[in-house]
Design an enzyme around this catalytic site. Sequence first.
Site, PDB file in Angstrom:
ATOM      1  N   LYS A  22      32.500 -46.917  51.612  1.00  0.00           N
ATOM      2  CA  LYS A  22      33.114 -47.524  50.778  1.00  0.00           C
ATOM      3  C   LYS A  22      34.526 -47.940  50.415  1.00  0.00           C
ATOM      4  O   LYS A  22      34.594 -49.782  50.415  1.00  0.00           O
ATOM      5  CB  LYS A  22      33.399 -45.972  48.997  1.00  0.00           C
ATOM      6  CG  LYS A  22      33.992 -46.865  48.937  1.00  0.00           C
ATOM      7  CD  LYS A  22      35.230 -45.848  47.445  1.00  0.00           C
ATOM      8  CE  LYS A  22      35.396 -45.844  46.107  1.00  0.00           C
ATOM      9  NZ  LYS A  22      36.710 -46.311  46.450  1.00  0.00           N
ATOM     10  N   ASN A  23      35.278 -47.432  50.964  1.00  0.00           N
ATOM     11  CA  ASN A  23      36.895 -47.808  51.611  1.00  0.00           C
ATOM     12  C   ASN A  23      36.261 -49.219  53.158  1.00  0.00           C
ATOM     13  O   ASN A  23      37.287 -49.938  52.569  1.00  0.00           O
ATOM     14  CB  ASN A  23      37.674 -47.241  52.346  1.00  0.00           C
ATOM     15  CG  ASN A  23      38.341 -45.961  50.874  1.00  0.00           C
ATOM     16  OD1 ASN A  23      38.140 -46.661  49.630  1.00  0.00           O
ATOM     17  ND2 ASN A  23      38.777 -45.120  51.391  1.00  0.00           N
ATOM     18  N   ARG A  93      40.733 -50.415  42.403  1.00  0.00           N
ATOM     19  CA  ARG A  93      41.372 -51.430  42.797  1.00  0.00           C
ATOM     20  C   ARG A  93      41.474 -51.928  43.999  1.00  0.00           C
ATOM     21  O   ARG A  93      42.032 -53.118  44.534  1.00  0.00           O
ATOM     22  CB  ARG A  93      41.818 -49.779  43.505  1.00  0.00           C
ATOM     23  CG  ARG A  93      43.499 -49.515  44.764  1.00  0.00           C
ATOM     24  CD  ARG A  93      44.535 -50.322  43.898  1.00  0.00           C
ATOM     25  NE  ARG A  93      45.866 -50.483  44.592  1.00  0.00           N
ATOM     26  CZ  ARG A  93      46.733 -50.481  44.580  1.00  0.00           C
ATOM     27  NH1 ARG A  93      47.247 -50.765  42.805  1.00  0.00           N
ATOM     28  NH2 ARG A  93      48.365 -50.790  45.939  1.00  0.00           N
ATOM     29  N   CYS A 117      41.863 -45.995  40.193  1.00  0.00           N
ATOM     30  CA  CYS A 117      42.453 -44.432  39.644  1.00  0.00           C
ATOM     31  C   CYS A 117      43.301 -44.165  39.854  1.00  0.00           C
ATOM     32  O   CYS A 117      44.458 -44.651  40.311  1.00  0.00           O
ATOM     33  CB  CYS A 117      41.451 -43.457  41.509  1.00  0.00           C
ATOM     34  SG  CYS A 117      39.983 -43.166  41.356  1.00  0.00           S
ATOM     35  N   ARG A 122      51.437 -47.548  42.833  1.00  0.00           N
ATOM     36  CA  ARG A 122      50.717 -47.806  43.592  1.00  0.00           C
ATOM     37  C   ARG A 122      51.066 -49.672  44.477  1.00  0.00           C
ATOM     38  O   ARG A 122      50.004 -50.604  43.619  1.00  0.00           O
ATOM     39  CB  ARG A 122      49.428 -47.541  44.218  1.00  0.00           C
ATOM     40  CG  ARG A 122      48.982 -46.036  44.143  1.00  0.00           C
ATOM     41  CD  ARG A 122      47.583 -45.970  44.448  1.00  0.00           C
ATOM     42  NE  ARG A 122      46.469 -46.157  43.520  1.00  0.00           N
ATOM     43  CZ  ARG A 122      45.341 -46.356  44.039  1.00  0.00           C
ATOM     44  NH1 ARG A 122      44.413 -45.948  45.206  1.00  0.00           N
ATOM     45  NH2 ARG A 122      44.196 -46.499  43.092  1.00  0.00           N
ATOM     46  N   PRO A 123      52.251 -50.327  44.827  1.00  0.00           N
ATOM     47  CA  PRO A 123      52.370 -51.573  44.923  1.00  0.00           C
ATOM     48  C   PRO A 123      51.659 -52.412  46.119  1.00  0.00           C
ATOM     49  O   PRO A 123      51.236 -51.638  46.842  1.00  0.00           O
ATOM     50  CB  PRO A 123      53.633 -51.733  45.299  1.00  0.00           C
ATOM     51  CG  PRO A 123      54.359 -50.560  45.177  1.00  0.00           C
ATOM     52  CD  PRO A 123      53.618 -49.602  45.342  1.00  0.00           C
ATOM     53  N   ILE A 124      51.672 -53.487  45.910  1.00  0.00           N
ATOM     54  CA  ILE A 124      51.069 -54.260  46.476  1.00  0.00           C
ATOM     55  C   ILE A 124      51.960 -54.983  47.488  1.00  0.00           C
ATOM     56  O   ILE A 124      51.820 -56.597  47.980  1.00  0.00           O
ATOM     57  CB  ILE A 124      50.099 -55.633  45.840  1.00  0.00           C
ATOM     58  CG1 ILE A 124      50.505 -55.937  44.890  1.00  0.00           C
ATOM     59  CG2 ILE A 124      48.989 -54.721  45.636  1.00  0.00           C
ATOM     60  CD1 ILE A 124      49.656 -57.396  44.447  1.00  0.00           C
ATOM     61  N   ASP A 125      53.379 -54.803  46.825  1.00  0.00           N
ATOM     62  CA  ASP A 125      54.525 -55.597  47.780  1.00  0.00           C
ATOM     63  C   ASP A 125      54.306 -55.622  49.444  1.00  0.00           C
ATOM     64  O   ASP A 125      54.940 -56.723  49.767  1.00  0.00           O
ATOM     65  CB  ASP A 125      56.012 -55.454  47.932  1.00  0.00           C
ATOM     66  CG  ASP A 125      55.693 -53.458  48.359  1.00  0.00           C
ATOM     67  OD1 ASP A 125      54.950 -52.516  47.163  1.00  0.00           O
ATOM     68  OD2 ASP A 125      57.010 -53.484  49.247  1.00  0.00           O
ATOM     69  N   GLN A 126      53.674 -54.631  49.768  1.00  0.00           N
ATOM     70  CA  GLN A 126      53.165 -55.716  51.838  1.00  0.00           C
ATOM     71  C   GLN A 126      52.316 -56.232  51.503  1.00  0.00           C
ATOM     72  O   GLN A 126      52.684 -57.028  52.612  1.00  0.00           O
ATOM     73  CB  GLN A 126      53.546 -53.862  52.201  1.00  0.00           C
ATOM     74  CG  GLN A 126      54.161 -52.652  52.058  1.00  0.00           C
ATOM     75  CD  GLN A 126      55.635 -53.208  52.871  1.00  0.00           C
ATOM     76  OE1 GLN A 126      55.336 -54.054  53.877  1.00  0.00           O
ATOM     77  NE2 GLN A 126      56.674 -53.571  51.258  1.00  0.00           N
ATOM     78  N   ASP A 306      42.051 -38.608  50.818  1.00  0.00           N
ATOM     79  CA  ASP A 306      41.230 -38.542  49.665  1.00  0.00           C
ATOM     80  C   ASP A 306      40.210 -37.329  49.737  1.00  0.00           C
ATOM     81  O   ASP A 306      39.373 -36.978  49.411  1.00  0.00           O
ATOM     82  CB  ASP A 306      40.245 -39.372  50.601  1.00  0.00           C
ATOM     83  CG  ASP A 306      40.654 -41.182  49.471  1.00  0.00           C
ATOM     84  OD1 ASP A 306      41.125 -40.462  48.938  1.00  0.00           O
ATOM     85  OD2 ASP A 306      40.168 -42.074  50.127  1.00  0.00           O
ATOM     86  N   ILE A 328      51.150 -38.557  51.264  1.00  0.00           N
ATOM     87  CA  ILE A 328      50.315 -40.298  50.259  1.00  0.00           C
ATOM     88  C   ILE A 328      50.677 -40.359  49.141  1.00  0.00           C
ATOM     89  O   ILE A 328      50.853 -41.814  48.643  1.00  0.00           O
ATOM     90  CB  ILE A 328      49.462 -40.436  50.928  1.00  0.00           C
ATOM     91  CG1 ILE A 328      48.546 -39.579  52.372  1.00  0.00           C
ATOM     92  CG2 ILE A 328      48.579 -42.372  51.161  1.00  0.00           C
ATOM     93  CD1 ILE A 328      49.465 -40.832  52.985  1.00  0.00           C
ATOM     94  N   ARG A 398      31.636 -43.904  41.412  1.00  0.00           N
ATOM     95  CA  ARG A 398      32.523 -45.505  42.232  1.00  0.00           C
ATOM     96  C   ARG A 398      32.409 -45.279  43.609  1.00  0.00           C
ATOM     97  O   ARG A 398      32.407 -45.729  44.268  1.00  0.00           O
ATOM     98  CB  ARG A 398      34.114 -45.211  41.585  1.00  0.00           C
ATOM     99  CG  ARG A 398      34.822 -45.997  40.240  1.00  0.00           C
ATOM    100  CD  ARG A 398      36.101 -46.136  39.712  1.00  0.00           C
ATOM    101  NE  ARG A 398      36.903 -46.612  41.276  1.00  0.00           N
ATOM    102  CZ  ARG A 398      37.735 -46.085  41.448  1.00  0.00           C
ATOM    103  NH1 ARG A 398      38.228 -45.052  41.022  1.00  0.00           N
ATOM    104  NH2 ARG A 398      38.254 -46.584  42.764  1.00  0.00           N
TER     105      ARG A 398
END
Length: 421
Positions: A22-23, A93, A117, A122-126, A306, A328, A398
Amino acid sequence: MDKFVIHGGHRLSGEIEVSGAKNAAVALIPAVLLCDEPCILENVPEISDVSISLRILYEMGAQVDYINRTTVRISTVGLKNFCVPYESARRMRASYYFLGALLGKFGKARVSMPGGCPLGDRPIDQHLKAFSALGAKCDIQHGMVDLTAEKLTGNQIYLDVVSVGATMNAMLAAVRAEGLTVIENAAKEPEIIDVVNLLTKMGAKIRGAGTDTITIEGVEHLKGCTHEIIPDRIEAGTFLIMAAAAGERVIIQNIIPQHLESLISKLKEMGVKMENVGDSIIVYGDNKNFNAVDVRTQVYPGFATDLQQPLTALLTQANGQSQVIETIYPERFRHCEQLNKMGANIELDESMCYINGKTPLKGAKVEATDLRCGAALLIAGLIADGITEISNVYHIDRGYANIDQKLITLGAVIRRIKVDD
């Protein structure tokens, strides 16, 4: 909306095959946007996140054709749309991978803030930091992320935290940037290597995948290719835990054991008997006298976050107190309340939990609050006395392809039932 009804206590036996990762798939599908020719992806998992990703491409104007159930041909030739449909993007996500792919393809992208989920902040700043280093400007308004760049130029990118998503997105944007990009403090997950393998087949010039420094020399064009997605190590790990909890003799096929070393080590420490045969692992269920163990989640190659929720379900059957520390996603303990409804004795303490075993589990009505919580409840339901009903199984769908049918082939008694909203 569906629910699972499980009659517990039936021993599992037989063979089961792990689906594609999946990932990896949810990043590989957007990566095809970068290509100037059609591509074929094989071993595509039949899960809802993948269906959404492919639907996004189709809604944007790409040609998406299934050759068979797990092989898809994608052509984005002539595609000019750089805006991802809002409703589809909000359902997962990993929709943020379209940011890097579209930015690399067109020099601009418009994508809604990601869903998925509910695992806390869980920011996307990076991700945005990486795009900015390559020359993009970012604007976020009304839940939409807009990226624009007159020209993408290679640069030094240092990620403040090890992030799979940010590493992937930085790569996707950099492969067609002008010059050299160096990503430092990069994530090392096998899924990143799989995406690099696809991009390399297309003609990208990338070195260092699997290390903490990835170097990318930008290219002007990428060609089509055929790529087989690696097996899903999280699904494989979940099946290993299920087989240990409820199995007699279960053969789990299509596994890369090196991707699961941290889990395999913990299962052996618990006393689970396993045998590695090629790309399969046989789990023998003749020992149910498990030892308590302590687990600390870490970035790869450490213990996967996970897998801590599924393992927690098994630890309820271990003798003594086990401790799980989550580094995490500190909020990733919503499954504990659900397991306690079934008779578990789990105590929460901020970013850790204590599992007091061994406790008999009883069937109950529980809720899959997220994807891996759902996996934990499936395991608990298989070993519980009586009937377990799991609601919100769309979370499970999912990440696990046809999991109810796979379990039925092993002897589980499980039904999927439609429920009125």
